[in-house]
Design a protein around this motif. Structure first.
Motif, PDB file in Angstrom:
ATOM      1  N   ALA A   1      33.134  47.610  11.763  1.00 44.50           N
ATOM      2  CA  ALA A   1      33.109  48.830  10.939  1.00 44.50           C
ATOM      3  C   ALA A   1      34.169  48.771   9.848  1.00 44.50           C
ATOM      4  O   ALA A   1      33.927  49.158   8.703  1.00 44.50           O
ATOM      5  CB  ALA A   1      33.315  50.060  11.816  1.00 44.50           C
ATOM      6  N   ARG A   2      35.338  48.259  10.205  1.00 50.17           N
ATOM      7  CA  ARG A   2      36.407  48.205   9.211  1.00 50.17           C
ATOM      8  C   ARG A   2      36.066  47.219   8.098  1.00 50.17           C
ATOM      9  O   ARG A   2      36.299  47.484   6.921  1.00 50.17           O
ATOM     10  CB  ARG A   2      37.742  47.816   9.858  1.00 50.17           C
ATOM     11  CG  ARG A   2      38.921  48.047   8.915  1.00 50.17           C
ATOM     12  CD  ARG A   2      40.184  47.311   9.341  1.00 50.17           C
ATOM     13  NE  ARG A   2      41.209  47.482   8.312  1.00 50.17           N
ATOM     14  CZ  ARG A   2      41.227  46.799   7.170  1.00 50.17           C
ATOM     15  NH1 ARG A   2      40.271  45.924   6.886  1.00 50.17           N
ATOM     16  NH2 ARG A   2      42.203  46.988   6.281  1.00 50.17           N
ATOM     17  N   GLN A   3      35.490  46.070   8.469  1.00 45.89           N
ATOM     18  CA  GLN A   3      35.118  45.114   7.428  1.00 45.89           C
ATOM     19  C   GLN A   3      34.000  45.668   6.544  1.00 45.89           C
ATOM     20  O   GLN A   3      34.036  45.516   5.317  1.00 45.89           O
ATOM     21  CB  GLN A   3      34.687  43.763   8.018  1.00 45.89           C
ATOM     22  CG  GLN A   3      34.456  42.753   6.889  1.00 45.89           C
ATOM     23  CD  GLN A   3      34.026  41.373   7.356  1.00 45.89           C
ATOM     24  OE1 GLN A   3      33.620  41.177   8.498  1.00 45.89           O
ATOM     25  NE2 GLN A   3      34.109  40.402   6.461  1.00 45.89           N
ATOM     26  N   PHE A   4      33.031  46.328   7.154  1.00 47.99           N
ATOM     27  CA  PHE A   4      31.942  46.927   6.372  1.00 47.99           C
ATOM     28  C   PHE A   4      32.505  47.995   5.434  1.00 47.99           C
ATOM     29  O   PHE A   4      32.089  48.102   4.274  1.00 47.99           O
ATOM     30  CB  PHE A   4      30.881  47.509   7.312  1.00 47.99           C
ATOM     31  CG  PHE A   4      29.548  47.816   6.653  1.00 47.99           C
ATOM     32  CD1 PHE A   4      29.257  47.435   5.351  1.00 47.99           C
ATOM     33  CD2 PHE A   4      28.563  48.497   7.363  1.00 47.99           C
ATOM     34  CE1 PHE A   4      28.026  47.723   4.762  1.00 47.99           C
ATOM     35  CE2 PHE A   4      27.334  48.792   6.784  1.00 47.99           C
ATOM     36  CZ  PHE A   4      27.067  48.413   5.486  1.00 47.99           C
ATOM     37  N   ALA A   5      33.472  48.775   5.918  1.00 48.57           N
ATOM     38  CA  ALA A   5      34.102  49.800   5.075  1.00 48.57           C
ATOM     39  C   ALA A   5      34.822  49.159   3.894  1.00 48.57           C
ATOM     40  O   ALA A   5      34.710  49.617   2.750  1.00 48.57           O
ATOM     41  CB  ALA A   5      35.083  50.631   5.902  1.00 48.57           C
ATOM     42  N   GLU A   6      35.547  48.091   4.176  1.00 47.15           N
ATOM     43  CA  GLU A   6      36.282  47.404   3.112  1.00 47.15           C
ATOM     44  C   GLU A   6      35.330  46.824   2.073  1.00 47.15           C
ATOM     45  O   GLU A   6      35.523  46.986   0.857  1.00 47.15           O
ATOM     46  CB  GLU A   6      37.136  46.285   3.728  1.00 47.15           C
ATOM     47  CG  GLU A   6      38.074  45.635   2.733  1.00 47.15           C
ATOM     48  CD  GLU A   6      39.081  44.707   3.411  1.00 47.15           C
ATOM     49  OE1 GLU A   6      39.704  43.919   2.684  1.00 47.15           O
ATOM     50  OE2 GLU A   6      39.235  44.767   4.651  1.00 47.15           O
TER      51      GLU A   6
END
Length: 268
Positions: free
Chosen positions: A188-193
């Motif tokens: 999720a964090r990578q997708f957000a970034e």
């Protein structure tokens, strides 16, 4: 090893009709977010639903941090799904970041696309002042990503009401928060970034597929200026202001969302 794309992305095909609509969910969501929209189209269209790898019921073991370090990795997935289903001239309905994912896919392989409907799109979330207003300072995005890393559950409960923007309908905020929390925190964090730091402004002039831009009112993720910018730089585009508030009109105002998509499809 050959990848079964339809299993990898939890692809569902339903409805009847010679024309196909592909519904693509946004960040932190899955195909279930379209459940209020799909029934209105399933009588006259073939419907394709899917989950991006790392979302919903997709096969998480196929997540590749390098492949998905750019929106083009997700666009490749879209094209692989369309190829596996032998689609041509499909209508692509993308929510939020999926609008740009669909556009990138259409530049690469326009034969798959008849038209694109962008729901709350943004080609660039970060301000690039004085010429471009995306709604966020870079510092805002960095703080959001840091919060995701330090306290993922806290981040979800903080962000959900801000982006849903329907305070009187708590069940919508709760659903979104639950959806956020059900993701793998690292993915999720990578997708957000990848989402919030993306910049697709250069690609807009390469896009040729007719496009409807549905601009929500009072949208904290994609402000009005973004819709105007997109319309000005995307040829063959139509901009439609919605009365729906927030960033998730397919949940908060499905009737208006359905009506505007249908109007566009019958007039296009």
């Amino acid at each position: 090893m050959t990848v079964d794309v339809l299993v990898r992305n939890n692809v569902k095909v339903l409805g009847t009709g010679s024309r196909t609509i592909v519904f693509a969910h946004g960040f932190g969501c899955d195909q279930d977010m379209w459940r209020y929209i799909v029934p209105a189209f399933s009588e006259n269209y073939q419907i394709v639903l899917f989950d991006y790898v790392g979302s919903g019921q997709s096969q998480i073991n196929y997540y590749d941090a390098h492949r998905y370090s750019d929106l083009r990795g997700y666009a490749t997935d879209v094209l692989e799904i369309m190829e596996a289903l032998e689609l041509r001239d499909a209508i692509f309905v993308g929510h939020s970041v999926s609008s740009m994912i669909g556009m990138l896919a259409s530049i690469q392989a326009p034969q798959y696309f008849k038209s694109i409907v962008m729901l709350g799109p943004s080609p660039r979330y970060v301000n690039d002042l004085p010429n471009y207003y995306g709604g966020f300072d870079r510092r805002d995005i960095d703080e959001l990503l840091e919060m995701m890393q330090l306290n993922f559950i806290g981040w979800a409960s903080y962000l959900a009401p801000i982006v849903m923007q329907n305070a009187e309908r708590k069940e919508l905020t709760e659903e979104l928060e639950k959806s956020f929390c059900s993701r793998d925190p690292h993915i999720a964090r990578q997708f957000a970034e990848v989402t919030f730091l993306s910049d697709c402004r250069q690609e807009l002039e390469q896009a040729s597929v007719p496009t409807l831009i549905l601009q929500c009112s009072d949208d904290s993720i994609a402000p009005v200026e973004v819709g105007d910018y997109l319309h000005a730089h995307l040829k063959n585009s139509r901009l439609q202001q919605m009365t729906a508030k927030g960033h998730y009109p397919h949940l908060s105002q499905p009737e208006e969302t359905i009506r505007l998509i249908k109007n566009y499809l019958t007039s296009a």
